[in-house]
Design a protein around this motif. Structure first.
Motif: not given
Lengths: 146, 146
Positions: A130-135
């Motif tokens: 995982v490099s980034e996440h968006e919520i």
DNA sequence: CTTAATGCAAACCGTTTGCATTTCA
DNA sequence: TGAAATGCAAACGGTTTGCATTAAG
């Protein structure tokens, strides 16, 4: 490195990538640097044209954003609205996610340490580096819910 | 109500909304019902055309999806890829989010109770009457990370 | 001078719409 | 029969690209 002001890091990263400076990009950087939350390319263009800032053509706005995204200086935010939004990638302390009112389109930032903990623990148990996440939370803002 | 099979609930909701039945929509419902994860409109169209299933025109695919979304039977998933994805809205036990490999475009579902708890507690402290949430983790899948 | 930056207008492409036709209740 | 469903092709609209021009190093 992430302690330096965003706009400085940006100029540095661009120079390191062998880019030359230009007025359009400088104007975009300066505007992005003042924003708390994600803007669409059109909002950016209008803001630059409307005020005293230097006007920047739409194509350049998109090219610059794409470029900055590639360098990890800007990230795109998908809110389920027609247009993609963009915002600067900032220091961890400023890391946030988004609330979207499906009624009027209002977009607000929020952050929550417990949520971040859940995400980061989760990220290690998942079949993806995982490099980034968006919520994004959708719903009705106070005015629209009334 | 959410114990009934999704496709039945769908037919029911459509009837309740005064809709008539049709072969195209039926085919889309049946295909969606077999899918574990979100598909693009194009993938749906191809799957229906390719197999023995009834072919459905692209316009109808979009209209049907939009319609089902309006009835809360389908939800859209934004993965940062070119096309929006769609999947059925299923029972809470099947509630999930998405992992997206930015290298090859692979999309995988995942779920995490701790994350859901964080989201639901958070939802009460936020200036938005939250109706849904979407979480996307970006990164590299095993093949692409190698 | 050599390469990047920029603007303009045209091209792209995922999605939506208009319209004529068929199907369902 | 009247409303909904569907297909086809055209229209839309956000984003990208081609090309000529300007400017940075």
């Amino acid at each position: 490195m992430s302690e330096a002001p965003w706009i400085e890091r940006a100029e540095q990263a661009l120079a390191a990538a062998g880019r030359k400076r230009g007025g359009a990009r400088r104007a975009v950087l300066e505007l992005l640097d003042t924003q708390r939350c994600a803007l669409t390319a059109l909002e950016l263009e209008d803001a630059l044209r409307g005020r005293s800032e230097r006007a920047v053509s739409r194509a350049s706005v998109y090219r610059i954003l794409q470029d900055l995204e590639g360098l990890g200086l800007v990230q795109r935010v998908e809110t389920g609205q027609a247009m993609v939004r963009f915002e600067r990638v900032c220091a961890p302390e400023e890391h946030h996610h988004h609330l979207v009112c499906d009624g009027c389109g209002l977009v607000m930032p929020f952050s929550d340490p417990a949520l971040e903990r859940a995400i980061s623990s989760l990220s290690e148990r998942v079949p993806l580096k995982v490099s980034e996440h968006e919520i994004v939370l959708h719903g009705s803002c106070r005015d629209c819910a009334a």
